[in-house]
Design a protein around this motif. Structure first.
Motif, mmCIF file in Angstrom:
data_model
loop_
_atom_site.group_PDB
_atom_site.id
_atom_site.type_symbol
_atom_site.label_atom_id
_atom_site.label_comp_id
_atom_site.label_asym_id
_atom_site.label_seq_id
_atom_site.Cartn_x
_atom_site.Cartn_y
_atom_site.Cartn_z
ATOM 1 N N UNK A 86 0.388 -3.185 3.432
ATOM 2 C CA UNK A 86 0.720 -1.900 3.180
ATOM 3 C C UNK A 86 0.217 -0.816 2.776
ATOM 4 N N UNK A 87 -0.036 0.070 2.721
ATOM 5 C CA UNK A 87 -1.293 1.214 2.193
ATOM 6 C C UNK A 87 -1.205 1.613 1.705
ATOM 7 N N UNK A 88 -1.821 2.897 0.601
ATOM 8 C CA UNK A 88 -1.517 3.548 -0.261
ATOM 9 C C UNK A 88 -2.540 4.212 0.608
ATOM 10 N N UNK A 89 -2.685 6.036 -0.288
ATOM 11 C CA UNK A 89 -3.961 6.909 -0.211
ATOM 12 C C UNK A 89 -3.739 7.140 -1.943
ATOM 13 N N UNK A 90 -5.491 7.333 -1.373
ATOM 14 C CA UNK A 90 -5.453 6.923 -2.837
ATOM 15 C C UNK A 90 -7.371 8.204 -3.009
ATOM 16 N N UNK A 91 -7.621 9.299 -3.171
ATOM 17 C CA UNK A 91 -8.433 10.140 -2.859
ATOM 18 C C UNK A 91 -8.642 9.920 -1.683
ATOM 19 N N UNK A 92 -7.720 11.005 -0.414
ATOM 20 C CA UNK A 92 -7.439 10.880 0.718
ATOM 21 C C UNK A 92 -7.856 10.753 1.793
ATOM 22 N N UNK A 93 -7.776 8.793 0.806
ATOM 23 C CA UNK A 93 -7.997 7.837 1.866
ATOM 24 C C UNK A 93 -6.953 6.902 1.932
ATOM 25 N N UNK A 94 -7.099 6.327 3.336
ATOM 26 C CA UNK A 94 -5.500 5.143 3.179
ATOM 27 C C UNK A 94 -6.637 3.498 3.094
ATOM 28 N N UNK A 95 -5.683 2.725 1.986
ATOM 29 C CA UNK A 95 -6.688 1.906 1.462
ATOM 30 C C UNK A 95 -5.217 0.865 1.604
ATOM 31 N N UNK A 96 -5.240 -0.714 1.457
ATOM 32 C CA UNK A 96 -4.771 -1.820 1.326
ATOM 33 C C UNK A 96 -4.605 -1.572 0.058
ATOM 34 N N UNK A 97 -2.901 -1.904 0.145
ATOM 35 C CA UNK A 97 -2.228 -1.654 -1.366
ATOM 36 C C UNK A 97 -1.646 -3.394 -1.956
ATOM 37 N N UNK A 98 -2.662 -2.983 -2.938
ATOM 38 C CA UNK A 98 -2.640 -4.656 -3.479
ATOM 39 C C UNK A 98 -0.893 -5.220 -3.832
ATOM 40 N N UNK A 99 -0.977 -6.576 -3.396
ATOM 41 C CA UNK A 99 0.521 -7.291 -2.919
ATOM 42 C C UNK A 99 1.110 -7.393 -4.621
ATOM 43 N N UNK A 100 0.399 -6.630 -5.437
ATOM 44 C CA UNK A 100 1.129 -6.732 -6.714
ATOM 45 C C UNK A 100 2.253 -5.469 -6.380
ATOM 46 N N UNK A 101 1.670 -4.344 -5.697
ATOM 47 C CA UNK A 101 2.315 -2.955 -6.208
ATOM 48 C C UNK A 101 3.003 -3.124 -5.011
ATOM 49 N N UNK A 102 3.174 -3.576 -3.741
ATOM 50 C CA UNK A 102 4.472 -3.705 -2.347
ATOM 51 C C UNK A 102 6.043 -3.805 -3.127
ATOM 52 N N UNK A 103 6.451 -2.987 -2.395
ATOM 53 C CA UNK A 103 8.020 -3.176 -2.837
ATOM 54 C C UNK A 103 8.522 -4.333 -1.739
ATOM 55 N N UNK A 104 9.834 -3.977 -2.186
ATOM 56 C CA UNK A 104 10.222 -5.342 -1.798
ATOM 57 C C UNK A 104 11.178 -5.546 -0.824
ATOM 58 N N UNK A 105 10.794 -4.240 0.408
ATOM 59 C CA UNK A 105 10.833 -4.066 1.658
ATOM 60 C C UNK A 105 9.617 -4.610 2.669
ATOM 61 N N UNK A 106 8.151 -3.986 2.505
ATOM 62 C CA UNK A 106 6.997 -4.170 2.139
ATOM 63 C C UNK A 106 7.264 -5.978 2.444
ATOM 64 N N UNK A 107 7.040 -6.560 1.320
ATOM 65 C CA UNK A 107 6.833 -7.899 1.127
ATOM 66 C C UNK A 107 7.690 -8.432 2.080
ATOM 67 N N UNK A 108 9.157 -8.121 2.390
ATOM 68 C CA UNK A 108 9.682 -8.845 3.481
ATOM 69 C C UNK A 108 9.144 -8.566 4.675
ATOM 70 N N UNK A 109 8.616 -6.800 4.839
ATOM 71 C CA UNK A 109 7.709 -6.600 6.610
ATOM 72 C C UNK A 109 7.099 -7.718 6.572
ATOM 73 N N UNK A 110 6.104 -8.693 5.323
ATOM 74 C CA UNK A 110 4.645 -8.918 5.358
ATOM 75 C C UNK A 110 4.593 -9.915 5.738
ATOM 76 N N UNK A 111 6.152 -10.578 5.024
ATOM 77 C CA UNK A 111 6.636 -11.905 5.562
ATOM 78 C C UNK A 111 6.665 -12.779 6.643
ATOM 79 N N UNK A 112 7.498 -11.605 7.458
ATOM 80 C CA UNK A 112 7.318 -11.955 9.178
ATOM 81 C C UNK A 112 5.833 -12.291 9.466
ATOM 82 N N UNK A 113 5.156 -11.532 9.220
ATOM 83 C CA UNK A 113 3.962 -12.265 9.678
ATOM 84 C C UNK A 113 3.537 -13.612 9.586
ATOM 85 N N UNK A 114 3.750 -13.984 7.726
ATOM 86 C CA UNK A 114 3.466 -15.171 7.536
ATOM 87 C C UNK A 114 4.568 -16.411 8.707
ATOM 88 N N UNK A 115 5.835 -15.677 9.036
ATOM 89 C CA UNK A 115 6.576 -16.455 9.231
ATOM 90 C C UNK A 115 5.911 -16.858 10.818
#
Length: 100
Positions: free
Chosen positions: A53-82
């Motif tokens: 998951x990424x977020x736009x800060x100062x017109x630049x996309x950066x990786x979103x800290x996992x503490x800020x992930x939505x439930x849907x983002x967490x679920x989708x990222x978990x599929x990679x680990x599974x």
């Protein structure tokens, strides 16, 4: 005489098919079916790049800290680990070290 394949385990809905270093095409089909039957999102994570998951800060996309992930983002990222977990459990020790 029938040609026997050296597979260490039989079919199971709980364990992925074990890859013993031979007949990759057969194993690949079984593995795809196993992942689809577990959850379609797992196979989709294999076909796509890892989800970060990424977020736009100062017109630049950066990786979103996992503490800020939505439930849907967490679920989708978990599929990679599974998916990684399933793949590593499906490899014998010698095959694991070849791909790790």
């Amino acid at each position: 005489m029938a040609n026997k394949m050296p597979f260490g385990e039989g079919a199971s809905v709980n364990r992925p098919p074990l890859f013993c270093g031979v007949n990759y095409q057969f194993w690949k089909v079984r593995m795809k079916i196993f992942m689809h039957s577990t959850d379609k999102g797992i196979w989709e994570s294999i076909e796509n790049v890892p989800f970060i998951p990424q977020v736009k800060r100062d017109e630049v996309l950066i990786d979103k800290p996992s503490s800020e992930w939505t439930e849907a983002e967490s679920k989708r990222a978990k599929f990679d680990w599974i998916a990684k977990n399933i793949i590593t459990f499906a490899l014998r020790c010698d095959e694991f070290f070849r791909v790790s």
